[in-house]
Motif scaffolding. Structure first.
Motif, PDB file in Angstrom:
ATOM      1  N   GLY A 111       0.893  -1.254  -0.069  1.00 17.64           N
ATOM      2  CA  GLY A 111      -0.178   0.090  -0.015  1.00 17.64           C
ATOM      3  C   GLY A 111       0.688   1.501  -0.345  1.00 17.64           C
ATOM      4  N   HIS A 112       1.779   1.188   1.152  1.00 20.37           N
ATOM      5  CA  HIS A 112       2.668   2.499   0.555  1.00 20.37           C
ATOM      6  C   HIS A 112       3.303   2.532  -0.263  1.00 20.37           C
ATOM      7  CE1 HIS A 112       6.740   3.711   2.362  1.00 20.37           C
ATOM      8  NE2 HIS A 112       6.348   4.784   1.402  1.00 20.37           N
ATOM      9  N   ALA A 113       3.905   1.486  -1.289  1.00 22.01           N
ATOM     10  CA  ALA A 113       4.689   1.615  -2.186  1.00 22.01           C
ATOM     11  C   ALA A 113       3.338   2.015  -3.804  1.00 22.01           C
ATOM     12  CB  ALA A 113       5.004   0.398  -2.734  1.00 22.01           C
ATOM     13  N   HIS A 114       2.117   1.696  -3.698  1.00 22.94           N
ATOM     14  CA  HIS A 114       0.761   2.450  -4.270  1.00 22.94           C
ATOM     15  C   HIS A 114       0.669   3.199  -3.889  1.00 22.94           C
ATOM     16  CE1 HIS A 114      -0.638  -1.937  -4.347  1.00 22.94           C
ATOM     17  NE2 HIS A 114       0.460  -2.044  -5.312  1.00 22.94           N
ATOM     18  N   ARG A 115       0.967   4.044  -3.082  1.00 21.84           N
ATOM     19  CA  ARG A 115       0.930   5.962  -2.776  1.00 21.84           C
ATOM     20  C   ARG A 115       2.418   6.455  -3.863  1.00 21.84           C
ATOM     21  NH1 ARG A 115      -1.147   3.502   1.878  1.00 21.84           N
ATOM     22  NH2 ARG A 115       0.387   3.513   3.128  1.00 21.84           N
ATOM     23  N   VAL A 116       3.543   6.014  -3.028  1.00 19.34           N
ATOM     24  CA  VAL A 116       4.362   6.320  -3.904  1.00 19.34           C
ATOM     25  C   VAL A 116       4.403   6.135  -6.123  1.00 19.34           C
ATOM     26  CG1 VAL A 116       6.753   5.775  -4.607  1.00 19.34           C
ATOM     27  CG2 VAL A 116       5.939   5.965  -2.021  1.00 19.34           C
ATOM     28  N   PHE A 117       3.709   4.737  -6.717  1.00 21.47           N
ATOM     29  CA  PHE A 117       4.068   5.382  -7.241  1.00 21.47           C
ATOM     30  C   PHE A 117       3.250   6.150  -8.141  1.00 21.47           C
ATOM     31  CE2 PHE A 117       7.030   1.418  -6.600  1.00 21.47           C
ATOM     32  CZ  PHE A 117       7.795   1.654  -7.147  1.00 21.47           C
TER      33      PHE A 117
END
Length: 322
Positions: A111-117
């Protein structure tokens, strides 16, 4: 005059038929059609056909039929292949800044990665590919990466020491696992199964969806749900092919890639949720919990060089995305 009119009508009919003929573009990726990359590529192809009213057809080449990922990116860069859907690790060989995403334990979870990308950071990095004669259409997903090996269970950093471990063609991944004491080397993915089978490597690390798709349970004994890094994927397109299209078709390809990216995320998430049970049934012994803080501490010696390479402020910016 009648003959001239008939000739003109025939010419118009031929031109019209040619205009209706779909332009076929090749897209290669390294995994099977049943993988997260396969799901993303298929969704992208369907969306392109819909959004361009059939003017473009995407021909899919799974299972590294057009070569490994470094080869595929080079082909897109040169324009000999129009498209590829590649995972994150080899991208840094062309756009070094993208290597920041491979830093171990940079992302708290998917989820953290999705928000970054999906946010400002992700868009900034997509733009960096243009300088290398490619257009990055959209981000997709390979998944959270986990460790498998044929030797022993891994639950603590010291368990990694001395293992012959394959990593992708990524300096960042090499640095991270060297800090853990692994005997580590990069290898192109299409060669990996045979390298594990022959004992050239004890283990490797990949998302659950890839471990399933590549049938690594046949040549490995242990799986550790380390989630040590998040691996994006991206749809890359030849810049010449992209710029030859109309503005409308360019927008259609970008939107289609976004749909494909979401499909790859769903496939990766489904595999993460359900695939571990399957891998257990296939014989893998699974370590479900690790002390992430202990592992992060163990790779800390690699961080000064990585922060110098990518910028400490940028690393912190990514860590702090909420």
């Amino acid at each position: 005059m009648a003959a001239l009119a008939a000739s003109a009508l025939l010419l118009f009919s031929v031109d019209g038929a040619q205009a209706q003929q779909a332009r076929t573009l090749k897209l290669g990726h390294i995994l099977g059609s049943d993988s997260q990359l396969g799901a993303g590529a298929a969704a992208f192809a369907d969306e392109v056909a819909k959004r361009t009213s059939g003017r473009y057809k995407i021909e899919l080449y799974p299972n590294a039929a057009l070569g490994g990922e470094v080869e595929a990116i080079k082909a897109v860069q040169l324009g000999t292949v129009e498209l590829t859907f590649v995972t994150g690790a080899p991208m840094l060989n062309f756009v070094p800044d993208v290597g920041v995403f491979g830093i171990p334990f940079l992302f708290r979870d998917a989820g953290h990665a999705h928000r970054v990308f999906d946010g400002e950071v992700g868009q900034e990095y997509l733009e960096k590919f243009r300088a290398q004669d490619m257009v990055a259409l959209a981000w997709g997903e390979n998944g959270m990466r986990h460790i498998t090996n044929a030797k022993r269970p891994i639950s603590a950093p010291e368990d990694v020491k001395g293992l012959k471990l394959r990593v992708p063609q990524s300096e960042v991944m090499v640095a991270g696992f060297k800090a853990l004491g692994a005997d580590v080397a990069p290898l192109a993915f299409p060669e990996l199964y045979n390298a594990l089978q022959s004992g050239q490597f004890d283990g490797q690390e990949n998302p659950i969806a890839t471990i399933l798709s590549a049938k690594f349970a046949q040549v490995q004994k242990h799986l550790t749900l380390s989630a040590h890094s998040y691996d994006p994927a991206a749809f890359l397109m030849s810049i010449d092919t992209f710029e030859d299209m109309s503005d409308e078709d360019r927008a259609a390809f970008v939107e289609a890639a976004k749909v494909g990216g979401k499909a790859s995320r769903k496939a990766a998430a489904d595999a993460q949720a359900n695939g571990v049970k399957t891998l257990r049934e296939q014989g893998l012994q699974v370590v479900t919990e690790i002390d992430r803080a202990a592992f992060a501490k163990a790779v800390a010696p690699a961080m000064p060089d990585l922060e110098k390479k990518f910028g400490a402020a940028q690393v912190e910016r990514i860590r702090n995305v909420q």
